[in-house]
Design a protein around this motif. Structure first.
Motif, mmCIF file in Angstrom:
data_model
loop_
_atom_site.group_PDB
_atom_site.id
_atom_site.type_symbol
_atom_site.label_atom_id
_atom_site.label_comp_id
_atom_site.label_asym_id
_atom_site.label_seq_id
_atom_site.Cartn_x
_atom_site.Cartn_y
_atom_site.Cartn_z
ATOM 1 N N GLY A 88 2.282 4.582 8.152
ATOM 2 C CA GLY A 88 2.235 3.700 6.992
ATOM 3 C C GLY A 88 2.179 2.244 7.396
ATOM 4 N N ALA A 91 -1.265 1.598 8.565
ATOM 5 C CA ALA A 91 -2.156 1.528 7.409
ATOM 6 C C ALA A 91 -2.015 0.187 6.698
ATOM 7 C CB ALA A 91 -1.851 2.676 6.448
ATOM 8 N N ALA A 92 -0.779 -0.300 6.581
ATOM 9 C CA ALA A 92 -0.554 -1.602 5.948
ATOM 10 C C ALA A 92 -1.256 -2.707 6.726
ATOM 11 C CB ALA A 92 0.947 -1.879 5.852
ATOM 12 N N LEU A 103 -9.774 2.766 8.210
ATOM 13 C CA LEU A 103 -8.523 3.478 7.968
ATOM 14 C C LEU A 103 -8.794 4.868 7.411
ATOM 15 C CD1 LEU A 103 -5.480 3.872 7.431
ATOM 16 C CD2 LEU A 103 -5.772 2.554 5.317
ATOM 17 N N ALA A 154 -0.861 3.647 2.179
ATOM 18 C CA ALA A 154 0.109 2.884 2.965
ATOM 19 C C ALA A 154 1.493 2.926 2.324
ATOM 20 C CB ALA A 154 -0.364 1.439 3.116
ATOM 21 N N TRP A 155 1.554 2.676 1.013
ATOM 22 C CA TRP A 155 2.845 2.696 0.323
ATOM 23 C C TRP A 155 3.466 4.087 0.337
ATOM 24 C CZ3 TRP A 155 5.929 -1.035 -0.466
ATOM 25 C CH2 TRP A 155 5.483 -2.324 -0.783
ATOM 26 N N GLY A 211 6.248 -3.305 6.423
ATOM 27 C CA GLY A 211 5.004 -2.976 5.742
ATOM 28 C C GLY A 211 4.960 -3.518 4.332
ATOM 29 N N LEU A 215 2.249 -5.987 2.355
ATOM 30 C CA LEU A 215 1.443 -5.506 1.237
ATOM 31 C C LEU A 215 1.763 -6.165 -0.097
ATOM 32 C CD1 LEU A 215 1.544 -1.674 2.022
ATOM 33 C CD2 LEU A 215 -0.347 -3.245 2.417
#
Length: 218
Positions: A88, A91-92, A103, A154-155, A211, A215
């Motif tokens: 995650g 991804a962030a 991604l 991501a979240w 993260g 974001l």
């Protein structure tokens, strides 16, 4: 991207993680990442990977062979609970750098590689379904929808990585997880299982905070 488009994926991810009924289904994705972490570290540390099973009760098991003690097996057991959160966080970082399509394609590639080692039908269906969603979004969705979906991924990984650690400790307190990753680490290292749970918790919560800072709308 509008403020609504930035917040909506986070809210949706929170609902999927916080709602008990929905979590029973969405947790399978976290299990895929968890077992994938075990498998990847096993390969990187020179262990022989035998296979991976993903079960309908959201549990999973990764079987590898090699020395039963040593740094390689410690790293392998450490990897499971922290991998979803670290993915995650990665991804962030990619979303923040506006690298959404890489991604999505990287995720499809990792799932395809993992599929080779799956050893049960439910596991195959879970990985294929997850990969199909990722592929469909990367191939057919507009750039705006891809960005929103990447934010959600991501979240979800950041939030979804934290909850299993709390669930693990509750099971341990009730004596229902004698062979958990934390307890396996305790037997190998002779360091109490609670210490390893705290390591998992510190890593996953730290990833969520870092993260989330990346974001959240400025």
């Amino acid at each position: 991207m509008s403020t609504l488009a930035q917040w909506a994926p986070a809210v949706l991810a929170l609902v999927l993680v916080a709602s008990p009924g929905i979590w029973r289904l969405s947790r399978n994705t976290i299990t895929i990442a968890h077992e994938g972490g075990h498998a990847l570290v096993a390969l990187l540390t020179g262990r022989r990977l035998e296979g991976i099973k993903l079960n309908s009760d959201t549990s999973g098991v990764t079987v590898s062979s090699g020395r039963p003690t040593g740094i390689a097996v410690v790293l392998m057991y450490l990897a499971g609970y922290v991998t979803p959160s670290l993915l995650g966080l990665g991804a962030a970082a990619l979303v923040t750098a506006e690298q959404v399509r890489p991604l999505l394609w990287a995720t499809v590639g990792l799932l395809a590689a993992m599929l080779i080692m799956i050893r049960n039908l439910f596991g195959v269906l879970s990985v294929v379904a997850t990969g199909a969603v990722m592929f469909a979004v990367s191939w057919y969705a507009t750039a705006e929808w891809q960005a929103a979906f990447a934010l959600f991924v991501a979240w979800f990984l950041l939030l979804g990585g934290v909850r299993p650690v709390g669930e693990l400790q509750r099971r341990r307190m009730r004596g229902r997880a004698p062979d958990s990753d934390a307890d396996q680490l305790a037997r190998i290292t002779r360091v109490p299982g609670l210490f390893w749970v705290l390591v998992f918790a510190t890593t996953t919560i730290g990833a969520l905070l870092l993260g989330g800072r990346m974001l959240l709308p400025l």
